[in-house]
Design a protein around this motif. Structure first.
Motif, PDB file in Angstrom:
ATOM      1  N   ASP A  55     -31.257 -17.722  19.989  1.00  0.00           N
ATOM      2  CA  ASP A  55     -31.206 -19.082  20.528  1.00  0.00           C
ATOM      3  C   ASP A  55     -30.265 -19.210  21.717  1.00  0.00           C
ATOM      4  N   GLU A  56     -29.272 -18.336  21.819  1.00  0.00           N
ATOM      5  CA  GLU A  56     -28.254 -18.494  22.851  1.00  0.00           C
ATOM      6  C   GLU A  56     -28.092 -17.311  23.788  1.00  0.00           C
ATOM      7  N   ALA A  57     -28.713 -16.163  23.493  1.00  0.00           N
ATOM      8  CA  ALA A  57     -28.448 -14.977  24.307  1.00  0.00           C
ATOM      9  C   ALA A  57     -29.649 -14.045  24.376  1.00  0.00           C
ATOM     10  N   ILE A  58     -29.632 -13.207  25.394  1.00  0.00           N
ATOM     11  CA  ILE A  58     -30.601 -12.131  25.556  1.00  0.00           C
ATOM     12  C   ILE A  58     -29.824 -10.829  25.392  1.00  0.00           C
ATOM     13  N   TYR A  59     -30.280  -9.979  24.495  1.00  0.00           N
ATOM     14  CA  TYR A  59     -29.652  -8.688  24.263  1.00  0.00           C
ATOM     15  C   TYR A  59     -30.540  -7.608  24.855  1.00  0.00           C
ATOM     16  N   PHE A  60     -29.946  -6.596  25.454  1.00  0.00           N
ATOM     17  CA  PHE A  60     -30.714  -5.498  26.030  1.00  0.00           C
ATOM     18  C   PHE A  60     -29.828  -4.271  26.136  1.00  0.00           C
ATOM     19  N   TRP A  68     -25.432   1.638  26.245  1.00  0.00           N
ATOM     20  CA  TRP A  68     -24.688   0.581  25.573  1.00  0.00           C
ATOM     21  C   TRP A  68     -25.506  -0.686  25.442  1.00  0.00           C
ATOM     22  N   LEU A  69     -25.159  -1.507  24.463  1.00  0.00           N
ATOM     23  CA  LEU A  69     -25.797  -2.797  24.227  1.00  0.00           C
ATOM     24  C   LEU A  69     -25.064  -3.885  25.025  1.00  0.00           C
ATOM     25  N   TYR A  70     -25.817  -4.684  25.751  1.00  0.00           N
ATOM     26  CA  TYR A  70     -25.277  -5.786  26.547  1.00  0.00           C
ATOM     27  C   TYR A  70     -25.908  -7.092  26.093  1.00  0.00           C
ATOM     28  N   LYS A  71     -25.289  -8.189  26.508  1.00  0.00           N
ATOM     29  CA  LYS A  71     -25.912  -9.485  26.309  1.00  0.00           C
ATOM     30  C   LYS A  71     -25.605 -10.357  27.516  1.00  0.00           C
ATOM     31  N   THR A  72     -26.464 -11.347  27.705  1.00  0.00           N
ATOM     32  CA  THR A  72     -26.287 -12.345  28.742  1.00  0.00           C
ATOM     33  C   THR A  72     -26.801 -13.668  28.184  1.00  0.00           C
ATOM     34  N   ASP A  73     -26.412 -14.761  28.789  1.00  0.00           N
ATOM     35  CA  ASP A  73     -26.968 -16.032  28.334  1.00  0.00           C
ATOM     36  C   ASP A  73     -28.419 -16.151  28.802  1.00  0.00           C
ATOM     37  N   LEU A  74     -29.104 -17.201  28.420  1.00  0.00           N
ATOM     38  CA  LEU A  74     -30.535 -17.339  28.709  1.00  0.00           C
ATOM     39  C   LEU A  74     -30.844 -17.542  30.183  1.00  0.00           C
ATOM     40  N   GLU A  75     -29.821 -17.762  30.992  1.00  0.00           N
ATOM     41  CA  GLU A  75     -30.010 -17.904  32.439  1.00  0.00           C
ATOM     42  C   GLU A  75     -29.586 -16.644  33.193  1.00  0.00           C
ATOM     43  N   GLY A  76     -29.204 -15.587  32.476  1.00  0.00           N
ATOM     44  CA  GLY A  76     -28.824 -14.338  33.105  1.00  0.00           C
ATOM     45  C   GLY A  76     -27.400 -14.303  33.623  1.00  0.00           C
ATOM     46  N   GLU A  77     -26.587 -15.203  33.142  1.00  0.00           N
ATOM     47  CA  GLU A  77     -25.190 -15.250  33.565  1.00  0.00           C
ATOM     48  C   GLU A  77     -24.287 -14.783  32.422  1.00  0.00           C
ATOM     49  N   ASN A  78     -23.052 -14.490  32.749  1.00  0.00           N
ATOM     50  CA  ASN A  78     -22.042 -14.098  31.754  1.00  0.00           C
ATOM     51  C   ASN A  78     -22.433 -12.838  30.984  1.00  0.00           C
TER      52      ASN A  78
END
Length: 93
Positions: A55-60, A68-78
């Protein structure tokens, strides 16, 4: 790699440029309109893979020698690192 959340399709696009591979985390509406680039990786030895959305993040995973595993918010920031171990994602329904 694609994932759907609400009215949006999130996907990894692979193009090429002079320097090598050009991986982008992108989104578009279900009808194919309103395409937007969220995260762009421009590096010959790094591949973007395995997206999964909450609901709050995209993991890739940025697949390189580290993967490594990263995450960003749904707008591709942070964008931030979540896990500094070799990582492979699987979707659990």
């Amino acid at each position: 790699f694609i994932s759907i959340k609400g009215d949006w399709i999130y996907y990894i696009s692979l193009g090429t440029d002079i320097a090598g591979a050009d991986y982008q985390l992108r989104k578009m509406k279900l009808d194919g309109k309103n395409k937007a680039s969220l995260v762009k990786m421009n590096h010959l030895k790094t591949q973007m893979q395995y997206i999964n959305i909450t609901d709050e993040a995209i993991y890739f995973v940025l697949r390189s020698s580290r993967s490594w595993l990263y995450k960003t918010d749904l707008e591709g920031e942070n964008m931030e690192i979540v896990n500094r171990e070799k990582t492979y994602l699987t979707s659990i329904e």
